[in-house]
Design a protein around this motif. Structure first.
Motif, PDB file in Angstrom:
ATOM      1  N   SER A 213       0.825  -1.211   0.000  1.00  0.00           N
ATOM      2  CA  SER A 213       0.000   0.000   0.000  1.00  0.00           C
ATOM      3  C   SER A 213       0.856   1.257   0.000  1.00  0.00           C
ATOM      4  O   SER A 213       0.366   2.339  -0.313  1.00  0.00           O
ATOM      5  CB  SER A 213      -0.926   0.002   1.223  1.00  0.00           C
ATOM      6  OG  SER A 213      -0.168   0.066   2.424  1.00  0.00           O
ATOM      7  N   CYS A 216       6.252   0.981  -3.676  1.00  0.00           N
ATOM      8  CA  CYS A 216       5.939   0.925  -5.100  1.00  0.00           C
ATOM      9  C   CYS A 216       6.981   0.048  -5.789  1.00  0.00           C
ATOM     10  O   CYS A 216       8.115   0.489  -5.993  1.00  0.00           O
ATOM     11  CB  CYS A 216       5.949   2.328  -5.697  1.00  0.00           C
ATOM     12  SG  CYS A 216       5.631   2.369  -7.459  1.00  0.00           S
ATOM     13  N   TRP A 268       3.254  18.150  -7.701  1.00  0.00           N
ATOM     14  CA  TRP A 268       2.228  17.171  -8.103  1.00  0.00           C
ATOM     15  C   TRP A 268       0.960  17.903  -8.547  1.00  0.00           C
ATOM     16  O   TRP A 268       0.358  17.573  -9.562  1.00  0.00           O
ATOM     17  CB  TRP A 268       1.964  16.238  -6.938  1.00  0.00           C
ATOM     18  CG  TRP A 268       1.220  14.971  -7.262  1.00  0.00           C
ATOM     19  CD1 TRP A 268       0.902  14.476  -8.493  1.00  0.00           C
ATOM     20  CD2 TRP A 268       0.706  14.039  -6.310  1.00  0.00           C
ATOM     21  NE1 TRP A 268       0.221  13.280  -8.373  1.00  0.00           N
ATOM     22  CE2 TRP A 268       0.097  12.998  -7.041  1.00  0.00           C
ATOM     23  CE3 TRP A 268       0.717  13.982  -4.915  1.00  0.00           C
ATOM     24  CZ2 TRP A 268      -0.517  11.912  -6.403  1.00  0.00           C
ATOM     25  CZ3 TRP A 268       0.135  12.907  -4.286  1.00  0.00           C
ATOM     26  CH2 TRP A 268      -0.489  11.870  -5.031  1.00  0.00           C
ATOM     27  N   MET A 282      -7.264   8.470 -11.308  1.00  0.00           N
ATOM     28  CA  MET A 282      -6.362   8.276 -10.178  1.00  0.00           C
ATOM     29  C   MET A 282      -4.941   8.619 -10.624  1.00  0.00           C
ATOM     30  O   MET A 282      -4.498   8.204 -11.692  1.00  0.00           O
ATOM     31  CB  MET A 282      -6.415   6.833  -9.684  1.00  0.00           C
ATOM     32  CG  MET A 282      -7.721   6.459  -9.008  1.00  0.00           C
ATOM     33  SD  MET A 282      -8.028   7.418  -7.486  1.00  0.00           S
ATOM     34  CE  MET A 282      -6.681   6.849  -6.445  1.00  0.00           C
ATOM     35  N   THR A 283      -4.257   9.367  -9.804  1.00  0.00           N
ATOM     36  CA  THR A 283      -2.877   9.741 -10.097  1.00  0.00           C
ATOM     37  C   THR A 283      -1.970   9.237  -8.984  1.00  0.00           C
ATOM     38  O   THR A 283      -2.409   9.074  -7.839  1.00  0.00           O
ATOM     39  CB  THR A 283      -2.740  11.269 -10.257  1.00  0.00           C
ATOM     40  OG1 THR A 283      -1.359  11.609 -10.462  1.00  0.00           O
ATOM     41  CG2 THR A 283      -3.242  12.007  -9.025  1.00  0.00           C
ATOM     42  N   ARG A 284      -0.715   8.969  -9.336  1.00  0.00           N
ATOM     43  CA  ARG A 284       0.213   8.415  -8.353  1.00  0.00           C
ATOM     44  C   ARG A 284       1.529   9.189  -8.371  1.00  0.00           C
ATOM     45  O   ARG A 284       2.084   9.478  -9.429  1.00  0.00           O
ATOM     46  CB  ARG A 284       0.489   6.940  -8.653  1.00  0.00           C
ATOM     47  CG  ARG A 284       1.460   6.290  -7.662  1.00  0.00           C
ATOM     48  CD  ARG A 284       1.526   4.792  -7.786  1.00  0.00           C
ATOM     49  NE  ARG A 284       2.147   4.350  -9.021  1.00  0.00           N
ATOM     50  CZ  ARG A 284       2.549   3.092  -9.241  1.00  0.00           C
ATOM     51  NH1 ARG A 284       2.334   2.167  -8.319  1.00  0.00           N
ATOM     52  NH2 ARG A 284       3.099   2.764 -10.391  1.00  0.00           N
ATOM     53  N   THR A 286       5.365   8.816  -7.058  1.00  0.00           N
ATOM     54  CA  THR A 286       6.360   7.894  -6.524  1.00  0.00           C
ATOM     55  C   THR A 286       7.612   8.680  -6.188  1.00  0.00           C
ATOM     56  O   THR A 286       7.943   9.669  -6.847  1.00  0.00           O
ATOM     57  CB  THR A 286       6.693   6.771  -7.528  1.00  0.00           C
ATOM     58  OG1 THR A 286       7.199   7.351  -8.735  1.00  0.00           O
ATOM     59  CG2 THR A 286       5.468   5.942  -7.846  1.00  0.00           C
ATOM     60  N   CYS A 312       5.047   5.436  -2.539  1.00  0.00           N
ATOM     61  CA  CYS A 312       4.067   6.107  -3.387  1.00  0.00           C
ATOM     62  C   CYS A 312       2.921   6.680  -2.559  1.00  0.00           C
ATOM     63  O   CYS A 312       2.649   6.244  -1.430  1.00  0.00           O
ATOM     64  CB  CYS A 312       3.509   5.158  -4.453  1.00  0.00           C
ATOM     65  SG  CYS A 312       2.510   3.809  -3.814  1.00  0.00           S
ATOM     66  N   THR A 314      -1.175   8.148  -3.569  1.00  0.00           N
ATOM     67  CA  THR A 314      -2.149   8.183  -4.653  1.00  0.00           C
ATOM     68  C   THR A 314      -3.326   9.080  -4.279  1.00  0.00           C
ATOM     69  O   THR A 314      -3.537   9.407  -3.108  1.00  0.00           O
ATOM     70  CB  THR A 314      -2.675   6.778  -4.986  1.00  0.00           C
ATOM     71  OG1 THR A 314      -3.321   6.238  -3.815  1.00  0.00           O
ATOM     72  CG2 THR A 314      -1.552   5.850  -5.404  1.00  0.00           C
ATOM     73  N   THR A 373      -0.522   9.734 -15.805  1.00  0.00           N
ATOM     74  CA  THR A 373      -1.013   9.962 -14.444  1.00  0.00           C
ATOM     75  C   THR A 373       0.072   9.727 -13.393  1.00  0.00           C
ATOM     76  O   THR A 373      -0.190   9.840 -12.204  1.00  0.00           O
ATOM     77  CB  THR A 373      -2.210   9.038 -14.142  1.00  0.00           C
ATOM     78  OG1 THR A 373      -1.806   7.675 -14.321  1.00  0.00           O
ATOM     79  CG2 THR A 373      -3.381   9.356 -15.058  1.00  0.00           C
ATOM     80  N   GLU A 374       1.298   9.394 -13.826  1.00  0.00           N
ATOM     81  CA  GLU A 374       2.410   9.126 -12.920  1.00  0.00           C
ATOM     82  C   GLU A 374       3.334  10.328 -12.841  1.00  0.00           C
ATOM     83  O   GLU A 374       3.586  11.012 -13.836  1.00  0.00           O
ATOM     84  CB  GLU A 374       3.239   7.931 -13.418  1.00  0.00           C
ATOM     85  CG  GLU A 374       2.484   6.614 -13.499  1.00  0.00           C
ATOM     86  CD  GLU A 374       2.582   5.825 -12.221  1.00  0.00           C
ATOM     87  OE1 GLU A 374       3.145   6.350 -11.238  1.00  0.00           O
ATOM     88  OE2 GLU A 374       2.105   4.691 -12.211  1.00  0.00           O
TER      89      GLU A 374
END
Length: 444
Positions: A213, A216, A268, A282-284, A286, A312, A314, A373-374
């Motif tokens: 969770s 990453c 971000w 959804m964006t992540r 890291t 990560c 999210t 989205t990363e």
């Protein structure tokens, strides 16, 4: 070594440790192996000529002095003079037999003014960083280029399978301390720790169910939404006062917020808005995290190898890109929460996960593009790269020589407490990102 007409290599040699060093093989940990496909990290430092020498014999960037200092430093940092190999099971390792570190000396008609913005580019790498395409097993190589203006460029190529940024900085500062003759500075630096078993996998490997969770494992871009090949790089400077105001804004009653968390939250937000992502997507984010002090017992800060894992955070784009001050504070808190959860069990689970991936043949997958989205943020904040003074002054600027992956941002210390943001973006995004980043900081 053909680097073009702008730079001519006039001398090359191999620097070996000044005393005998261990002749043995060093294993690579799962944290090393996961980065093996990244190859050599290209770094470049620019130095102005030193007008005030101690004597007429004090030659600016004296090659003989640099070579002798490096030979001394390599006694402790001997893996950098070694080569990558494989063991009987086909697993990569460091083969140490005092092979030596390649060192190139070059001259150029270029001046510092030719690189006034110092943006990372393929040209910077081509001109100033040793090319090791034909020598992939070399761990580290150095190139010193003397410029027409009297300045110098120091190019470093160091294999990411062997060391991370913290260890690279440790070596460079030690080499510089020996070169400058600053015995106190050299004595203050801890010798490197070469016990790579400290980060080996458990037997048998065990992955805690909660680890994934936050941890990453690797980026897995889809075929449909990876970013285009074209990448542009820009360096943005956020002043010390703006950084302080941003941290106050991000605290919002939550206590102290680190510079990394506050800056990452802002970047971000701006990237999501600049890319015009769908609000419900959804964006992540890291980011790398140093594990050295998170283990129990902690391993030394001087551990010489890769001591980082990817964490990560999210969220939905509408939340991350929100202009609300309270929401920005929430995003910064979300990033900080991921860092706080990095305990001994999470780190050990991450190492074990990588070991299992390697056993399944999945670890050394090629590094490709990222989904739109990363976003990946790498922090060099607090890394004293700007203390790399060989006796002729600190560097005017330093950073990666080239960065060709869109969606990757480096945070670095700037002058006077400022933060430099090295952003690698697709061309269609960069202008909007610039407008949003400076627009947000102007309102602080």
């Amino acid at each position: 070594m053909g680097v073009g007409e702008e730079v001519k290599v006039v001398e090359s040699f191999v620097v070996s440790p000044s005393r005998e060093t261990p002749r043995k093989s060093l294993p690579l940990s799962p944290l090393d192996l996961v980065l093996a496909n990244r190859g050599h990290t290209p770094l470049v430092f620019f130095y102005r000529s030193c007008a005030a020498a101690d004597s007429e014999d004090d030659i600016f960037f004296d090659v003989a002095r640099l070579k002798a200092a490096m030979a001394t430093a390599l006694v402790s940092f001997y893996p950098l003079a070694c080569r990558l190999g494989v063991d009987g099971d086909g697993r990569a390792q460091i083969d140490c037999a005092e092979q030596g570190l390649p060192f190139f000396v070059a001259q150029s008609d270029l001046t510092l003014d030719n690189f006034i913005n110092f943006k990372p580019s393929p040209e910077l790498r081509r001109l100033f960083v040793p090319r090791l395409d034909d020598s992939p097993s070399v761990v580290c190589a150095i190139q010193v280029t003397f410029l027409r203006c009297g300045g110098a460029a120091l190019g470093v190529a160091v294999h990411h399978a062997v060391v991370d940024g913290i260890s690279t900085c440790h070596f460079l500062r030690t080499w510089a301390a020996f070169s400058s003759g600053d015995g106190a500075a050299a004595a203050a630096l801890e010798p490197p720790c070469h016990d790579r078993t400290l980060l080996r996998a458990r037997s048998p490997p065990i992955v805690h169910p909660d680890a994934l969770s936050v941890f990453c494992p690797k980026l897995s871009p889809s075929q449909s939404d990876t970013m285009p090949d074209a990448v542009v790089n820009e360096i943005f400077t956020i002043s010390m006062d703006q950084v302080a105001a941003l941290k106050r804004s991000c605290s919002f009653g939550r206590g102290d917020i680190s510079t990394f968390c506050a800056m990452s939250a802002l970047v971000w937000r701006c990237v999501c808005a600049a890319r015009r992502l769908q609000p419900d997507a959804m964006t992540r984010l890291t980011f790398q995290a140093n594990v050295r002090r998170r283990l129990r017992p902690p391993i030394p800060d001087s551990y010489f190898g890769n001591g980082i894992i990817m964490l990560c955070a999210t969220g939905k784009v509408r939340d991350i890109a929100s202009e609300s001050e309270e929401q920005l504070a929430s995003v910064a808190g979300r990033i900080g929460g991921a860092i706080r959860r990095m305990n001994d069990e999470l780190v050990r689970s991450a190492i074990d996960y990588m070991e299992l991936d390697m056993a399944a043949g999945l670890l050394a997958t090629p590094a490709g593009g990222m989904s739109e989205t990363e976003l990946t943020v790498v922090s060099w904040l607090g890394m004293p790269f700007y203390d790399v003074d060989f006796g002729w002054g600190k560097p005017l600027v330093m950073h990666r020589a080239v960065q060709q992956r869109a969606g990757l941002v480096y945070l670095m210390d700037g002058a006077g407490g400022s933060v430099r943001v090295l952003a690698s973006m697709e061309p269609a995004t960069l202008n909007d990102f610039r407008r949003l980043l400076y627009g947000n900081t102007a309102k602080l």
